[in-house]
Design a protein around this motif. Structure first.
Motif, PDB file in Angstrom:
ATOM      1  N   GLY B  34       0.836  -1.184   0.000  1.00  0.00           N
ATOM      2  CA  GLY B  34       0.000   0.000   0.000  1.00  0.00           C
ATOM      3  C   GLY B  34       0.865   1.225   0.000  1.00  0.00           C
ATOM      4  O   GLY B  34       2.032   1.159   0.371  1.00  0.00           O
ATOM      5  N   PRO B  35       0.321   2.348  -0.427  1.00  0.00           N
ATOM      6  CA  PRO B  35       1.098   3.584  -0.404  1.00  0.00           C
ATOM      7  C   PRO B  35       1.377   4.018   1.030  1.00  0.00           C
ATOM      8  O   PRO B  35       0.846   3.455   1.980  1.00  0.00           O
ATOM      9  CB  PRO B  35       0.204   4.591  -1.135  1.00  0.00           C
ATOM     10  CG  PRO B  35      -1.153   3.991  -1.152  1.00  0.00           C
ATOM     11  CD  PRO B  35      -1.030   2.531  -0.955  1.00  0.00           C
ATOM     12  N   GLY B  39      -2.039   2.369   6.238  1.00  0.00           N
ATOM     13  CA  GLY B  39      -2.478   1.604   7.404  1.00  0.00           C
ATOM     14  C   GLY B  39      -1.715   0.303   7.602  1.00  0.00           C
ATOM     15  O   GLY B  39      -2.060  -0.497   8.463  1.00  0.00           O
ATOM     16  N   LYS B  40      -0.678   0.082   6.806  1.00  0.00           N
ATOM     17  CA  LYS B  40       0.107  -1.165   6.918  1.00  0.00           C
ATOM     18  C   LYS B  40       0.776  -1.270   8.290  1.00  0.00           C
ATOM     19  O   LYS B  40       0.627  -2.267   8.990  1.00  0.00           O
ATOM     20  CB  LYS B  40       1.213  -1.222   5.849  1.00  0.00           C
ATOM     21  CG  LYS B  40       0.748  -1.044   4.429  1.00  0.00           C
ATOM     22  CD  LYS B  40       1.902  -1.237   3.455  1.00  0.00           C
ATOM     23  CE  LYS B  40       2.996  -0.182   3.571  1.00  0.00           C
ATOM     24  NZ  LYS B  40       2.610   1.147   3.120  1.00  0.00           N
ATOM     25  N   SER B  41       1.512  -0.217   8.642  1.00  0.00           N
ATOM     26  CA  SER B  41       2.268  -0.281   9.902  1.00  0.00           C
ATOM     27  C   SER B  41       1.335  -0.352  11.100  1.00  0.00           C
ATOM     28  O   SER B  41       1.619  -1.071  12.067  1.00  0.00           O
ATOM     29  CB  SER B  41       3.178   0.940  10.033  1.00  0.00           C
ATOM     30  OG  SER B  41       4.070   0.980   8.957  1.00  0.00           O
ATOM     31  N   THR B  42       0.242   0.380  11.039  1.00  0.00           N
ATOM     32  CA  THR B  42      -0.704   0.349  12.155  1.00  0.00           C
ATOM     33  C   THR B  42      -1.241  -1.062  12.336  1.00  0.00           C
ATOM     34  O   THR B  42      -1.303  -1.578  13.450  1.00  0.00           O
ATOM     35  CB  THR B  42      -1.865   1.335  11.890  1.00  0.00           C
ATOM     36  OG1 THR B  42      -1.308   2.606  11.586  1.00  0.00           O
ATOM     37  CG2 THR B  42      -2.762   1.450  13.087  1.00  0.00           C
ATOM     38  N   ASP B 153       8.027  -5.039   8.716  1.00  0.00           N
ATOM     39  CA  ASP B 153       7.521  -3.796   8.127  1.00  0.00           C
ATOM     40  C   ASP B 153       8.628  -3.174   7.282  1.00  0.00           C
ATOM     41  O   ASP B 153       9.645  -2.751   7.812  1.00  0.00           O
ATOM     42  CB  ASP B 153       7.089  -2.833   9.250  1.00  0.00           C
ATOM     43  CG  ASP B 153       6.210  -1.717   8.722  1.00  0.00           C
ATOM     44  OD1 ASP B 153       5.887  -1.736   7.517  1.00  0.00           O
ATOM     45  OD2 ASP B 153       5.847  -0.826   9.517  1.00  0.00           O
ATOM     46  N   GLU B 154       8.420  -3.137   6.016  1.00  0.00           N
ATOM     47  CA  GLU B 154       9.379  -2.575   5.063  1.00  0.00           C
ATOM     48  C   GLU B 154      10.792  -3.117   5.292  1.00  0.00           C
ATOM     49  O   GLU B 154      11.738  -2.346   5.476  1.00  0.00           O
ATOM     50  CB  GLU B 154       9.416  -1.037   5.201  1.00  0.00           C
ATOM     51  CG  GLU B 154       8.052  -0.377   5.184  1.00  0.00           C
ATOM     52  CD  GLU B 154       7.706   0.184   3.817  1.00  0.00           C
ATOM     53  OE1 GLU B 154       8.576   0.166   2.942  1.00  0.00           O
ATOM     54  OE2 GLU B 154       6.551   0.594   3.645  1.00  0.00           O
ATOM     55  N   PRO B 155      10.967  -4.426   5.255  1.00  0.00           N
ATOM     56  CA  PRO B 155      12.286  -4.981   5.600  1.00  0.00           C
ATOM     57  C   PRO B 155      13.366  -4.636   4.587  1.00  0.00           C
ATOM     58  O   PRO B 155      14.545  -4.639   4.916  1.00  0.00           O
ATOM     59  CB  PRO B 155      12.040  -6.492   5.636  1.00  0.00           C
ATOM     60  CG  PRO B 155      10.864  -6.714   4.762  1.00  0.00           C
ATOM     61  CD  PRO B 155      10.018  -5.485   4.871  1.00  0.00           C
ATOM     62  N   ALA B 156      12.983  -4.346   3.347  1.00  0.00           N
ATOM     63  CA  ALA B 156      13.993  -4.091   2.326  1.00  0.00           C
ATOM     64  C   ALA B 156      14.496  -2.654   2.358  1.00  0.00           C
ATOM     65  O   ALA B 156      15.459  -2.310   1.677  1.00  0.00           O
ATOM     66  CB  ALA B 156      13.417  -4.405   0.946  1.00  0.00           C
ATOM     67  N   HIS B 203      -5.821   3.639   2.091  1.00  0.00           N
ATOM     68  CA  HIS B 203      -6.709   4.381   2.984  1.00  0.00           C
ATOM     69  C   HIS B 203      -7.317   3.514   4.063  1.00  0.00           C
ATOM     70  O   HIS B 203      -8.468   3.701   4.448  1.00  0.00           O
ATOM     71  CB  HIS B 203      -7.827   5.027   2.163  1.00  0.00           C
ATOM     72  CG  HIS B 203      -7.823   6.528   2.303  1.00  0.00           C
ATOM     73  ND1 HIS B 203      -6.727   7.213   2.757  1.00  0.00           N
ATOM     74  CD2 HIS B 203      -8.763   7.462   2.040  1.00  0.00           C
ATOM     75  CE1 HIS B 203      -7.003   8.490   2.767  1.00  0.00           C
ATOM     76  NE2 HIS B 203      -8.230   8.679   2.333  1.00  0.00           N
ATOM     77  N   GLY B 204      -6.554   2.523   4.521  1.00  0.00           N
ATOM     78  CA  GLY B 204      -7.044   1.700   5.614  1.00  0.00           C
ATOM     79  C   GLY B 204      -7.979   0.591   5.193  1.00  0.00           C
ATOM     80  O   GLY B 204      -8.440  -0.179   6.029  1.00  0.00           O
TER      81      GLY B 204
END
Lengths: 197, 312
Positions: B34-35, B39-42, B153-156, B203-204
């Motif tokens: 997702g951009p 809401g990915k990290s949340t 979360d965003e490991p790369a 957007h969640g």
């Protein structure tokens, strides 16, 4: 020692939030109050260690003083006063810990701690105590140091000997609740609910 | 297995995560795409109990994170590689983690070797680490307890191309051994190479989920094919005759038909093909299209360009 060292009690709590490693800590141990309890144990152990150190230093100084000045060596220690000195030291550490839990911010908690433990007694409570008669009745209900002095030293804030009564114990208990119990409860409540980022 | 069940997280009137449900299966790498600010990290923070959900819940292996005994041994997470004490060395950070989880110290050396941090690097303080080194340390920390579920979360982020390839192999091997891997990214090509399953969020809200094939099938219907042959004119005529729209594109043709239809037409017309591939909106276009309504920037004039993902 009850003025400088309690800063450790503050840092133990706040550093984790300013360095953000609380994120890792609370991921590995999601029961946050367990972590906070462990920290309180560590802080209390440090407080007791500082008292032992002070005790040993005091004893050595006493010996040294007697040897140098030729005064007779006097060992005079009241068990109850010693106990209350320990309690007071623990209370100051716990107050640092409690204010840290409440604010979760190092500069804020240290500043607040010094205002409560040092600035207010020197600048505000002290003058009030000596100028106004009512202050002698009111301050022991507000200031932890004023409340504990009769129990630790057998004298009041001004250095006059006092007979310890029930009210002194009540004042000591209440000021500890005021400066430790209340902030620690609010702080732990906040920590257990806070979003850790 | 991670099960997200109707998860909603609101901050006042702002809803960061809105009724999100999905399952990350063991033995698979699940990509969470997702951009920024989708809401990915949340969602991931809720998984490990750092953020309280407003409603709904997340369970890992059937348990809420809070109820997992010694969770670091079951769930490895890397949410923010910088969220460590800057004055500690890499080795100290791993040692504290190992002690918290009750692991032997030898585990620290194993993990340092696994992520390729040398002894000298492990003795440096975190504040002197590059982003890539922090990321490697974070992955080492996540793997420390030999968990069966990985949440990254965003490991790369911050890894060099060799590091990204290394991580891809690591996670793939991990999933092949039966582990559950959930990784988030805002870069599609990072995820599409390793993810068996993708969840697109904007957007969640989840806007699409499935494997690459089914996601593409959900794309805007009409298939397009890019074809180049030794005789484009003859092939074009054959295809037009077959009722397919044809337009020249670069050295070849763009045809409104499936590659199979184009191939059959070429066979029938006896034209030699030199290149034949699906030119339908690539995943990237699908991703932008699905999330553009919700992305930070409107994406003006994004027309489907046949990139088909950037090879990495």
């Amino acid at each position: 020692m009850s003025i400088l060292v309690p800063v450790f009690g503050i840092l133990v709590v706040t550093s984790e939030w300013s360095q953000r490693n609380a994120l890792t800590t609370f991921t590995l141990e999601p029961h946050r109050l367990r972590v906070m309890g462990a920290k309180l144990v560590a802080v209390s152990a440090l407080a007791v260690a500082t008292i032992l150190l002070a005790f040993v230093l005091g004893a050595l100084t006493n010996l040294l003083c007697a040897a140098v000045t030729g005064n007779p060596l006097v060992w005079e220690l009241d068990g109850s006063q010693l106990l209350w000195t320990v309690i007071a030291q623990l209370a100051f550490f716990a107050m640092g810990y409690a204010l840290a839990c409440l604010l979760l911010n190092t500069p804020g908690a240290i500043a607040l701690f010094y205002v409560v433990a040092l600035v207010l007694p020197l600048v505000v409570w002290g003058p009030l105590y000596f100028i106004f008669d009512w202050a002698k009745d009111v301050l022991p209900w507000i200031d932890i140091n004023t409340a504990l002095t009769p129990l630790m030293a057998g004298t009041d804030f001004a250095g006059d000997a006092v007979v310890v009564e029930t009210i002194n114990y009540l004042q000591a208990g209440w000021t500890i609740v005021l400066w430790v119990g209340i902030p620690v409860t609010l702080g732990l409540w906040r920590i257990s609910r806070a979003e850790v980022k | 297995m991670i099960t997200v069940d109707r998860l909603t997280v609101s901050y006042g009137s702002f809803t960061a995560v809105d009724d999100v449900s999905f399952v990350a299966q063991p033995g698979r790498v699940t990509g969470f795409l997702g951009p920024n600010g989708a809401g990915k990290s949340t969602t991931m923070r809720v998984m490990v109990g750092l953020t309280p959900p407003t409603s709904g819940q997340v369970t890992i292996g059937g348990l809420r994170y809070h109820d997992i005994p010694n969770p670091g041994r079951h769930v490895g997470s890397l949410l923010d590689a910088s969220a460590q004490h800057a004055g500690r060395t890499g080795r100290e950070i791993l040692t504290i983690g190992a002690q918290t989880m009750g692991l032997p110290k030898s585990r620290v050396d194993e993990m340092l070797a696994l992520v390729g941090l040398t002894d000298a690097e492990a003795k440096r303080r975190l504040r002197n680490y590059s982003l890539g080194m922090k990321q490697r340390l974070g992955i080492a920390h996540a793997l420390l307890g030999d968990p069966s579920v990985l949440i990254l979360d965003e490991p790369a982020n911050g890894l060099d191309p060799a590091g990204i390839r290394w991580m891809r192999g690591l996670l793939k091997g991990y999933a092949d051994r039966g582990g559950t891997v959930l990784l988030s990214s805002h870069l599609l090509h990072e995820v599409e190479q390793i993810a068996d399953e993708m969840i697109l969020i904007g957007h969640g809200r989840i806007v699409a989920q499935g494997d690459k094939k089914s996601l593409l099938a959900h794309g805007d219907g009409a298939a397009t094919t890019l074809v180049t042959s030794l005789d484009n004119a003859a092939l074009g005529a054959a295809l037009t005759g077959g009722g397919h729209a044809v337009e020249p594109l670069g050295e070849g043709l763009k045809v409104q038909a499936t590659p199979e239809e184009v191939g059959r037409a070429a066979l029938a017309a006896g034209v030699v093909l030199t290149d034949l591939r699906s030119g339908g909106a690539g995943l990237e276009d699908l991703f932008l299209e699905l999330t553009s309504a919700t992305a930070r920037e409107a994406v003006p004039g994004v027309t489907p360009t046949p990139t088909g993902g950037i090879p990495a």
